[in-house]
Design a protein around this motif. Structure first.
Motif, PDB file in Angstrom:
ATOM      1  N   LYS A  92     -28.047 -18.325 -67.963  1.00 48.50           N
ATOM      2  CA  LYS A  92     -28.913 -17.149 -67.898  1.00 48.50           C
ATOM      3  C   LYS A  92     -28.768 -16.376 -66.587  1.00 48.50           C
ATOM      4  N   VAL A  93     -27.984 -16.917 -65.647  1.00 52.26           N
ATOM      5  CA  VAL A  93     -27.690 -16.152 -64.434  1.00 52.26           C
ATOM      6  C   VAL A  93     -26.855 -14.944 -64.843  1.00 52.26           C
ATOM      7  N   SER A  94     -27.320 -13.759 -64.537  1.00 54.44           N
ATOM      8  CA  SER A  94     -26.705 -12.542 -65.070  1.00 54.44           C
ATOM      9  C   SER A  94     -25.374 -12.207 -64.393  1.00 54.44           C
ATOM     10  N   PHE A  95     -24.586 -11.428 -65.097  1.00 48.38           N
ATOM     11  CA  PHE A  95     -23.321 -10.941 -64.552  1.00 48.38           C
ATOM     12  C   PHE A  95     -23.572 -10.097 -63.312  1.00 48.38           C
ATOM     13  N   ARG A  96     -24.624  -9.315 -63.324  1.00 52.05           N
ATOM     14  CA  ARG A  96     -24.933  -8.453 -62.181  1.00 52.05           C
ATOM     15  C   ARG A  96     -25.274  -9.292 -60.957  1.00 52.05           C
ATOM     16  N   THR A  97     -25.941 -10.437 -61.169  1.00 51.00           N
ATOM     17  CA  THR A  97     -26.240 -11.330 -60.047  1.00 51.00           C
ATOM     18  C   THR A  97     -24.964 -11.886 -59.447  1.00 51.00           C
ATOM     19  N   LEU A  98     -24.049 -12.338 -60.313  1.00 52.48           N
ATOM     20  CA  LEU A  98     -22.780 -12.898 -59.829  1.00 52.48           C
ATOM     21  C   LEU A  98     -21.934 -11.827 -59.141  1.00 52.48           C
ATOM     22  N   GLN A  99     -21.991 -10.618 -59.658  1.00 54.75           N
ATOM     23  CA  GLN A  99     -21.202  -9.533 -59.067  1.00 54.75           C
ATOM     24  C   GLN A  99     -21.742  -9.147 -57.700  1.00 54.75           C
ATOM     25  N   SER A 100     -23.047  -9.018 -57.598  1.00 56.73           N
ATOM     26  CA  SER A 100     -23.639  -8.594 -56.333  1.00 56.73           C
ATOM     27  C   SER A 100     -23.508  -9.659 -55.251  1.00 56.73           C
ATOM     28  N   ALA A 101     -23.275 -10.919 -55.653  1.00 56.90           N
ATOM     29  CA  ALA A 101     -23.150 -11.995 -54.675  1.00 56.90           C
ATOM     30  C   ALA A 101     -21.941 -11.824 -53.770  1.00 56.90           C
ATOM     31  N   TRP A 102     -20.975 -11.000 -54.183  1.00 55.10           N
ATOM     32  CA  TRP A 102     -19.766 -10.807 -53.388  1.00 55.10           C
ATOM     33  C   TRP A 102     -19.883  -9.638 -52.412  1.00 55.10           C
ATOM     34  N   ARG A 103     -21.058  -9.033 -52.329  1.00 51.92           N
ATOM     35  CA  ARG A 103     -21.201  -7.821 -51.509  1.00 51.92           C
ATOM     36  C   ARG A 103     -20.817  -8.055 -50.046  1.00 51.92           C
ATOM     37  N   LYS A 104     -21.254  -9.185 -49.473  1.00 44.13           N
ATOM     38  CA  LYS A 104     -21.005  -9.429 -48.045  1.00 44.13           C
ATOM     39  C   LYS A 104     -19.577  -9.893 -47.777  1.00 44.13           C
ATOM     40  N   LEU A 105     -18.999 -10.665 -48.692  1.00 43.62           N
ATOM     41  CA  LEU A 105     -17.678 -11.232 -48.457  1.00 43.62           C
ATOM     42  C   LEU A 105     -16.563 -10.332 -48.960  1.00 43.62           C
ATOM     43  N   TRP A 106     -16.835  -9.595 -50.043  1.00 34.26           N
ATOM     44  CA  TRP A 106     -15.810  -8.759 -50.675  1.00 34.26           C
ATOM     45  C   TRP A 106     -16.475  -7.492 -51.216  1.00 34.26           C
ATOM     46  N   PRO A 107     -16.922  -6.637 -50.340  1.00 38.32           N
ATOM     47  CA  PRO A 107     -17.702  -5.467 -50.750  1.00 38.32           C
ATOM     48  C   PRO A 107     -16.955  -4.510 -51.669  1.00 38.32           C
ATOM     49  N   ALA A 108     -15.618  -4.519 -51.607  1.00 38.40           N
ATOM     50  CA  ALA A 108     -14.848  -3.580 -52.425  1.00 38.40           C
ATOM     51  C   ALA A 108     -15.015  -3.844 -53.922  1.00 38.40           C
ATOM     52  N   CYS A 109     -15.368  -5.077 -54.300  1.00 36.12           N
ATOM     53  CA  CYS A 109     -15.470  -5.405 -55.723  1.00 36.12           C
ATOM     54  C   CYS A 109     -16.873  -5.168 -56.272  1.00 36.12           C
ATOM     55  N   VAL A 110     -17.785  -4.721 -55.427  1.00 32.72           N
ATOM     56  CA  VAL A 110     -19.179  -4.524 -55.857  1.00 32.72           C
ATOM     57  C   VAL A 110     -19.479  -3.031 -55.906  1.00 32.72           C
ATOM     58  N   PRO A 111     -19.973  -2.539 -57.013  1.00 30.47           N
ATOM     59  CA  PRO A 111     -20.320  -1.106 -57.096  1.00 30.47           C
ATOM     60  C   PRO A 111     -21.340  -0.739 -56.019  1.00 30.47           C
ATOM     61  N   GLU A 112     -21.187   0.443 -55.474  1.00 29.90           N
ATOM     62  CA  GLU A 112     -22.099   0.869 -54.422  1.00 29.90           C
ATOM     63  C   GLU A 112     -23.494   1.146 -54.967  1.00 29.90           C
ATOM     64  N   ARG A 113     -23.570   1.518 -56.220  1.00 26.17           N
ATOM     65  CA  ARG A 113     -24.860   1.840 -56.812  1.00 26.17           C
ATOM     66  C   ARG A 113     -25.091   1.004 -58.066  1.00 26.17           C
ATOM     67  N   GLY A 114     -26.312   0.949 -58.442  1.00 29.94           N
ATOM     68  CA  GLY A 114     -26.656   0.282 -59.696  1.00 29.94           C
ATOM     69  C   GLY A 114     -27.217  -1.106 -59.537  1.00 29.94           C
ATOM     70  N   LEU A 115     -27.061  -1.704 -58.323  1.00 27.50           N
ATOM     71  CA  LEU A 115     -27.558  -3.057 -58.113  1.00 27.50           C
ATOM     72  C   LEU A 115     -28.721  -3.110 -57.137  1.00 27.50           C
ATOM     73  N   GLU A 116     -29.040  -1.975 -56.517  1.00 27.30           N
ATOM     74  CA  GLU A 116     -30.135  -1.954 -55.560  1.00 27.30           C
ATOM     75  C   GLU A 116     -31.458  -2.275 -56.251  1.00 27.30           C
ATOM     76  N   GLY A 117     -32.123  -3.280 -55.752  1.00 29.80           N
ATOM     77  CA  GLY A 117     -33.433  -3.638 -56.274  1.00 29.80           C
ATOM     78  C   GLY A 117     -33.405  -4.462 -57.545  1.00 29.80           C
ATOM     79  N   PHE A 118     -32.215  -4.624 -58.124  1.00 32.22           N
ATOM     80  CA  PHE A 118     -32.135  -5.359 -59.388  1.00 32.22           C
ATOM     81  C   PHE A 118     -32.505  -6.817 -59.194  1.00 32.22           C
ATOM     82  N   GLU A 119     -31.918  -7.466 -58.160  1.00 38.56           N
ATOM     83  CA  GLU A 119     -32.171  -8.883 -57.936  1.00 38.56           C
ATOM     84  C   GLU A 119     -33.638  -9.148 -57.626  1.00 38.56           C
ATOM     85  N   GLU A 120     -34.203  -8.299 -56.786  1.00 40.61           N
ATOM     86  CA  GLU A 120     -35.603  -8.495 -56.404  1.00 40.61           C
ATOM     87  C   GLU A 120     -36.529  -8.369 -57.616  1.00 40.61           C
ATOM     88  N   LYS A 121     -36.271  -7.377 -58.452  1.00 43.01           N
ATOM     89  CA  LYS A 121     -37.107  -7.180 -59.633  1.00 43.01           C
ATOM     90  C   LYS A 121     -36.966  -8.351 -60.604  1.00 43.01           C
TER      91      LYS A 121
END
Length: 268
Positions: A92-121
């Motif tokens: 049940k861990v979402s694809f968006r969660t797994l994708q956003s997890a790479w933001r700090k290590l590999w920011p190029a693979c994470v969309p700049e928009r669309g994930l803000e606030g998603f994890e917190e919500k």
């Protein structure tokens, strides 16, 4: 990779030539929580989802029953249930969660928009569901309790911890069954126990001689000896000790006097 003991330092040298397209890099010390992808809400999310699945199952089992929490853990939850809930939570861990997890290590693979606030919500929604389930079961649980529970499980077990946990569990089980064992001992004669031990030895020798898979055979025999036969053998040993003690205590005065006379004669 992080510097866990399970990750050998010479791993990159051990890779076969055919896997030379794989590059192994070890993270610097004390940086894992900061940049490793699984530490970026993935682990926390899976733990919250597991907690939700755990509370959901307990509610389904205990709803409209008189089962106590202790009875639920003892009789209606085991390692198989635990593994099943872990699998359910991880899926049940979402694809968006797994994708956003790479933001700090590999920011190029994470969309700049669309994930803000998603994890917190998403996290808030799961926590609220856990609190609601808890309250429906009559438990006084709030959001801080859920956060504390998740935080408590951040610390990894050492190699000594499982041994300590097992010893504590065995001690509790022995205490719980001590009274029951005393009652059961009177129902089984020593002759029966000796007969069962003899038959167990015969069965073990037969299976070891004829079963094609020796590894499986030895493992099953060990389980039987540890979980069942050791119990009845312990009863037999305790009875022998008790008989010896009783014989000593009820020895006749004449026997005691004769022993004393023999001892005095040897000393003289």
């Amino acid at each position: 990779m992080d510097n866990a003991p399970a990750h050998p330092p010479n791993l990159k040298e051990d890779l076969d030539i055919e896997y030379n397209f794989i590059k192994v890099k070890f993270l610097p010390l004390n940086t894992t929580p900061l940049i490793q992808p699984t530490d970026q809400q993935v682990i926390a999310s899976s733990k919250k989802l597991y907690t939700k699945a755990l509370f959901t199952r307990r509610f389904q089992v205990t709803n409209d029953t008189d089962l106590t929490l202790r009875q639920y853990w003892k009789d209606h939850f085991n390692i198989l249930h635990c593994i099943s809930l872990i699998d359910k939570a991880w899926n049940k861990v979402s694809f968006r969660t797994l994708q956003s997890a790479w933001r700090k290590l590999w920011p190029a693979c994470v969309p700049e928009r669309g994930l803000e606030g998603f994890e917190e919500k998403t996290s808030v929604n799961v926590v609220n569901e856990i609190v609601t389930l808890s309250q429906n079961m009559g438990l006084e649980v709030d959001k801080d309790d859920v956060a504390e529970l998740v935080e408590d499980h951040r610390q990894e077990l050492s190699t000594e911890d499982p041994v300590t946990i097992q010893q504590e569990q065995v001690k509790v089980m022995q205490q719980e069954h001590s009274g029951q064992e005393e009652e059961e001992r009177e129902d089984v004669s020593s002759v029966q126990i000796k007969d069962i031990c003899r038959k167990r030895s015969e069965v073990q020798a037969f299976v070891e001689r004829h079963h094609p898979n020796k590894t499986v055979t030895n493992r099953r025999v060990d389980i039987l000896n540890d979980n069942a036969m050791s119990h009845v053998q312990k009863i037999l040993q305790q009875r022998k000790k008790k008989v010896s003690l009783d014989c000593f205590l009820v020895a006749s005065p004449t026997s005691k006097r004769q022993k004393k006379e023999r001892k005095d004669s040897r000393n003289s």
